[in-house]
Design a protein around this motif. Structure first.
Motif, PDB file in Angstrom:
ATOM      1  N   TYR A   1      34.775  48.385  40.126  1.00  0.00           N
ATOM      2  CA  TYR A   1      35.242  47.833  41.328  1.00  0.00           C
ATOM      3  C   TYR A   1      36.071  49.067  42.107  1.00  0.00           C
ATOM      4  N   GLU A   2      35.829  49.437  43.340  1.00  0.00           N
ATOM      5  CA  GLU A   2      36.494  50.517  44.110  1.00  0.00           C
ATOM      6  C   GLU A   2      37.925  49.717  44.672  1.00  0.00           C
ATOM      7  N   ARG A   3      37.611  48.208  44.930  1.00  0.00           N
ATOM      8  CA  ARG A   3      38.902  47.725  45.661  1.00  0.00           C
ATOM      9  C   ARG A   3      38.220  46.244  45.370  1.00  0.00           C
TER      10      ARG A   3
ATOM     11  N   THR B   1      28.360  47.143  49.309  1.00  0.00           N
ATOM     12  CA  THR B   1      29.052  48.001  50.602  1.00  0.00           C
ATOM     13  C   THR B   1      29.643  46.926  51.460  1.00  0.00           C
TER      14      THR B   1
ATOM     15  N   ALA C   1      31.024  51.488  53.209  1.00  0.00           N
ATOM     16  CA  ALA C   1      32.090  51.917  52.116  1.00  0.00           C
ATOM     17  C   ALA C   1      31.497  51.025  50.746  1.00  0.00           C
ATOM     18  N   LEU C   2      31.559  51.857  49.677  1.00  0.00           N
ATOM     19  CA  LEU C   2      31.361  51.188  48.564  1.00  0.00           C
ATOM     20  C   LEU C   2      32.663  50.248  48.079  1.00  0.00           C
TER      21      LEU C   2
ATOM     22  N   CYS D   1      31.972  47.741  45.190  1.00  0.00           N
ATOM     23  CA  CYS D   1      31.684  47.337  43.775  1.00  0.00           C
ATOM     24  C   CYS D   1      30.269  47.890  43.552  1.00  0.00           C
ATOM     25  N   THR D   2      30.159  48.261  42.148  1.00  0.00           N
ATOM     26  CA  THR D   2      28.842  48.528  41.644  1.00  0.00           C
ATOM     27  C   THR D   2      28.528  47.395  40.800  1.00  0.00           C
TER      28      THR D   2
ATOM     29  N   VAL E   1      39.633  46.955  37.454  1.00  0.00           N
ATOM     30  CA  VAL E   1      38.742  47.921  38.170  1.00  0.00           C
ATOM     31  C   VAL E   1      37.303  47.867  37.308  1.00  0.00           C
ATOM     32  N   GLU E   2      37.177  47.294  36.157  1.00  0.00           N
ATOM     33  CA  GLU E   2      36.076  47.189  35.365  1.00  0.00           C
ATOM     34  C   GLU E   2      35.782  45.956  34.756  1.00  0.00           C
TER      35      GLU E   2
END
Lengths: 132, 133
Positions: A79-81, A114, A119-120, A122-123, B75-76
């Motif tokens: 997660y970015e946020r 996105t 903006a990203l 989460c991956t 965060v992960e």
């Protein structure tokens, strides 16, 4: 078997998902996650948009995957946020790897999730196991 | 919040019923009948209705939020779905137990190793979470 040229392909994203208070409440309630208005969505909520991208991949007639023979083998998020109500999320899925073992296709995917600004957020990495 | 390397976190126990799975299928947009219909589940070789792997991961996330002290700090998060959580009919459903240990604390982040079980089975493989402190 899935054609080996699948690896490396990025698929056009399905329509973006509006994150509504109702959707977050329903997801939180189903998983028993404590949730109050204004708080971030539950951590696994981005699966909703990632799953749409995975279904689009699996439903693509050129890919040749029988949806009823797919098992979700692994899922990892970075997660970015946190996701919040009001987000408009888009998942762009790339097939990273394709391994064929014992008649099964093991498909490694990454969905870049996105927001409306591009903006990203989460991956989401998923491994899908497709058996004949 | 303070998490320290080596710390054993308080084990969390969650109950999941078939009604929860029906609600989850709608909320998550995952209508696969193996998570709702015992006959369909058995027809593909499963012992009965099983929880979505993502349902179990959501329970792990609940435990992590609790240890982190607030939502939104993860965060992960991830795992392999190694064994199914079989959910019998009725209000008792199945019980999923989430145990955690702080593996390391570094650069304002704590890495938590998880053990997620249903009965005697570890149902998640290599489940890990990283939280911002």
């Amino acid at each position: 078997m899935v054609d080996s040229s699948l690896a490396g392909r990025t698929f056009p994203p399905p329509p973006s998902l509006q994150v509504t208070a109702e959707a977050v409440r329903a997801f939180a309630a189903a998983t028993g996650t404590p949730y109050a208005e204004g708080e971030p969505a539950p951590a696994t909520f981005p699966i909703v948009v990632a799953f749409v991208a995975m279904q689009a991949l699996m439903g693509d007639p050129e890919v040749g995957i029988d949806l009823s023979h797919v098992i979700h083998g692994e899922q990892r998020f970075a997660y970015e946020r946190p996701v919040v109500v009001g987000d408009e999320l888009t998942a762009t899925l790339t097939v990273d790897t394709l391994r064929q073992i014992g008649g099964a296709d093991i498909i490694g995917t990454t969905s870049a999730i996105t927001d409306a600004d591009g903006a990203l957020v989460c991956t989401a990495k998923a491994t899908l196991v497709h058996t004949a | 919040m303070s998490l320290e390397a080596g710390e054993e976190l308080a084990t969390q126990t969650f109950r999941v019923t078939r009604a929860d799975l029906v609600a989850y299928a709608a909320a998550a947009g995952d209508p696969n009948p193996i998570h709702q219909d015992a006959d369909v589940a058995r027809s593909v070789g499963l012992p009965g209705v099983i929880a979505h792997g993502m349902y179990t991961l959501a329970l792990a996330a609940r435990a992590v939020d609790g240890w982190a002290g607030a939502p939104g700090r993860v965060v992960e998060l991830g795992a392999k779905f190694t064994k199914p959580v079989v959910v019998p009919a009725g209000e008792d459903g199945a019980e999923v137990v989430v145990a955690g240990t702080v593996k390391k604390v570094e650069d304002g982040r704590a890495t938590i190793g998880l053990t997620v079980t249903c009965g005697a089975d570890k149902v998640l493989g290599m489940p890990t979470a990283v939280v911002a402190l």
